[in-house]
Motif scaffolding. Sequence first.
Motif, PDB file in Angstrom:
ATOM      1  N   ALA A 129       1.592  -4.759   4.701  1.00  0.00           N
ATOM      2  CA  ALA A 129       2.490  -5.763   5.274  1.00  0.00           C
ATOM      3  C   ALA A 129       2.231  -5.794   6.785  1.00  0.00           C
ATOM      4  N   ARG A 130       2.496  -6.931   7.390  1.00  0.00           N
ATOM      5  CA  ARG A 130       2.265  -7.080   8.827  1.00  0.00           C
ATOM      6  C   ARG A 130       3.109  -8.221   9.354  1.00  0.00           C
ATOM      7  N   THR A 131       3.098  -8.392  10.663  1.00  0.00           N
ATOM      8  CA  THR A 131       3.757  -9.539  11.288  1.00  0.00           C
ATOM      9  C   THR A 131       2.761 -10.698  11.326  1.00  0.00           C
ATOM     10  N   SER A 132       3.047 -11.716  12.113  1.00  0.00           N
ATOM     11  CA  SER A 132       2.114 -12.841  12.248  1.00  0.00           C
ATOM     12  C   SER A 132       0.821 -12.441  12.962  1.00  0.00           C
ATOM     13  N   ASP A 133       0.830 -11.306  13.646  1.00  0.00           N
ATOM     14  CA  ASP A 133      -0.387 -10.773  14.265  1.00  0.00           C
ATOM     15  C   ASP A 133      -1.227 -10.129  13.163  1.00  0.00           C
ATOM     16  N   PRO A 134      -2.447 -10.618  12.918  1.00  0.00           N
ATOM     17  CA  PRO A 134      -3.250 -10.077  11.822  1.00  0.00           C
ATOM     18  C   PRO A 134      -3.516  -8.566  11.916  1.00  0.00           C
ATOM     19  N   HIS A 135      -3.459  -8.020  13.109  1.00  0.00           N
ATOM     20  CA  HIS A 135      -3.788  -6.606  13.308  1.00  0.00           C
ATOM     21  C   HIS A 135      -2.538  -5.791  13.668  1.00  0.00           C
ATOM     22  N   SER A 136      -1.435  -6.065  12.984  1.00  0.00           N
ATOM     23  CA  SER A 136      -0.161  -5.399  13.305  1.00  0.00           C
ATOM     24  C   SER A 136       0.335  -4.454  12.209  1.00  0.00           C
ATOM     25  N   ALA A 137      -0.433  -4.282  11.134  1.00  0.00           N
ATOM     26  CA  ALA A 137       0.023  -3.417  10.034  1.00  0.00           C
ATOM     27  C   ALA A 137       0.083  -1.964  10.496  1.00  0.00           C
ATOM     28  N   SER A 138       1.119  -1.274  10.031  1.00  0.00           N
ATOM     29  CA  SER A 138       1.222   0.163  10.321  1.00  0.00           C
ATOM     30  C   SER A 138       1.536   0.912   9.031  1.00  0.00           C
ATOM     31  N   ALA A 139       2.804   1.011   8.639  1.00  0.00           N
ATOM     32  CA  ALA A 139       3.163   1.808   7.466  1.00  0.00           C
ATOM     33  C   ALA A 139       3.648   0.975   6.276  1.00  0.00           C
ATOM     34  N   GLN A 140       4.198  -0.207   6.524  1.00  0.00           N
ATOM     35  CA  GLN A 140       4.761  -0.981   5.419  1.00  0.00           C
ATOM     36  C   GLN A 140       3.660  -1.576   4.544  1.00  0.00           C
ATOM     37  N   PHE A 141       3.949  -1.613   3.254  1.00  0.00           N
ATOM     38  CA  PHE A 141       2.991  -2.088   2.258  1.00  0.00           C
ATOM     39  C   PHE A 141       3.733  -2.925   1.224  1.00  0.00           C
ATOM     40  N   PHE A 142       2.975  -3.630   0.407  1.00  0.00           N
ATOM     41  CA  PHE A 142       3.582  -4.335  -0.716  1.00  0.00           C
ATOM     42  C   PHE A 142       2.662  -4.279  -1.921  1.00  0.00           C
ATOM     43  N   ILE A 143       3.287  -4.362  -3.089  1.00  0.00           N
ATOM     44  CA  ILE A 143       2.555  -4.430  -4.347  1.00  0.00           C
ATOM     45  C   ILE A 143       2.718  -5.845  -4.879  1.00  0.00           C
ATOM     46  N   ASN A 144       1.599  -6.517  -5.111  1.00  0.00           N
ATOM     47  CA  ASN A 144       1.619  -7.880  -5.642  1.00  0.00           C
ATOM     48  C   ASN A 144       2.063  -7.842  -7.104  1.00  0.00           C
ATOM     49  N   VAL A 145       3.071  -8.654  -7.453  1.00  0.00           N
ATOM     50  CA  VAL A 145       3.537  -8.701  -8.837  1.00  0.00           C
ATOM     51  C   VAL A 145       2.947  -9.902  -9.584  1.00  0.00           C
ATOM     52  N   VAL A 146       2.259 -10.764  -8.861  1.00  0.00           N
ATOM     53  CA  VAL A 146       1.490 -11.880  -9.415  1.00  0.00           C
ATOM     54  C   VAL A 146       0.242 -12.022  -8.550  1.00  0.00           C
ATOM     55  N   ASP A 147      -0.693 -12.868  -8.972  1.00  0.00           N
ATOM     56  CA  ASP A 147      -1.848 -13.187  -8.133  1.00  0.00           C
ATOM     57  C   ASP A 147      -1.338 -14.019  -6.956  1.00  0.00           C
ATOM     58  N   ASN A 148      -1.602 -13.546  -5.736  1.00  0.00           N
ATOM     59  CA  ASN A 148      -1.171 -14.231  -4.514  1.00  0.00           C
ATOM     60  C   ASN A 148      -2.391 -14.621  -3.687  1.00  0.00           C
ATOM     61  N   ASP A 149      -3.170 -15.548  -4.233  1.00  0.00           N
ATOM     62  CA  ASP A 149      -4.424 -15.942  -3.584  1.00  0.00           C
ATOM     63  C   ASP A 149      -4.219 -16.487  -2.179  1.00  0.00           C
ATOM     64  N   PHE A 150      -3.057 -17.062  -1.893  1.00  0.00           N
ATOM     65  CA  PHE A 150      -2.805 -17.613  -0.561  1.00  0.00           C
ATOM     66  C   PHE A 150      -2.724 -16.520   0.508  1.00  0.00           C
ATOM     67  N   LEU A 151      -2.664 -15.249   0.108  1.00  0.00           N
ATOM     68  CA  LEU A 151      -2.652 -14.136   1.057  1.00  0.00           C
ATOM     69  C   LEU A 151      -4.048 -13.596   1.363  1.00  0.00           C
ATOM     70  N   ASN A 152      -5.062 -14.139   0.705  1.00  0.00           N
ATOM     71  CA  ASN A 152      -6.427 -13.644   0.873  1.00  0.00           C
ATOM     72  C   ASN A 152      -7.045 -14.098   2.187  1.00  0.00           C
TER      73      ASN A 152
END
Length: 165
Positions: A86-109
């Motif tokens: 997980a991250r903010t609108s800054d593409p390089h802002s991820a630190s510890a938060q994560f998510f598990i996709n429960v469906v195919d989320n191609d728009f996040l690729n």
Amino acid sequence: MVTLHTNFGDITIQLDFDNTPNTAANFFSYAKSGHYDRTIFHRIMDGFMIQGGGFDIHMQQKATLAPIKNEANKNQANKRGTIAMARTSDPHSASAQFFINVVDNDFLNFTSESANGFGYCVFGKVIEGMDIVDKIKKVPTTTRAGHQNVPVDHVVIEHVTVKEE
């Protein structure tokens, strides 16, 4: 491998050190340090994803290390059962938060190295416990502490175990 022992059951994740070495190492480091112990899945959206790793049961955000560089350009797709940062609108802002996709989320690729195209870095997949993820995705949610889609009853990552291969 990392196993999230939740109050709903266990979720085991195989990390992808080959394609996303920095992201997998980052998550593994947080897991090994105990950072995720007693945190909650604080954002749950059936038909999208379940997100955790950043808040305790009182919705207090945990301190993190510096953000990491986004490795979404490694062409790993946000498919059902994958885990991504997980991250903010800054593409390089991820630190510890994560998510598990429960469906195919191609728009996040990843589509391009731009703010809108960088995507969300997939760094592993659930290899055991998708039935647990499917139980979690269906819990009732509310708004709490200014956050939407927070479970009415806590979904707790009680403890995390790591297995080095």
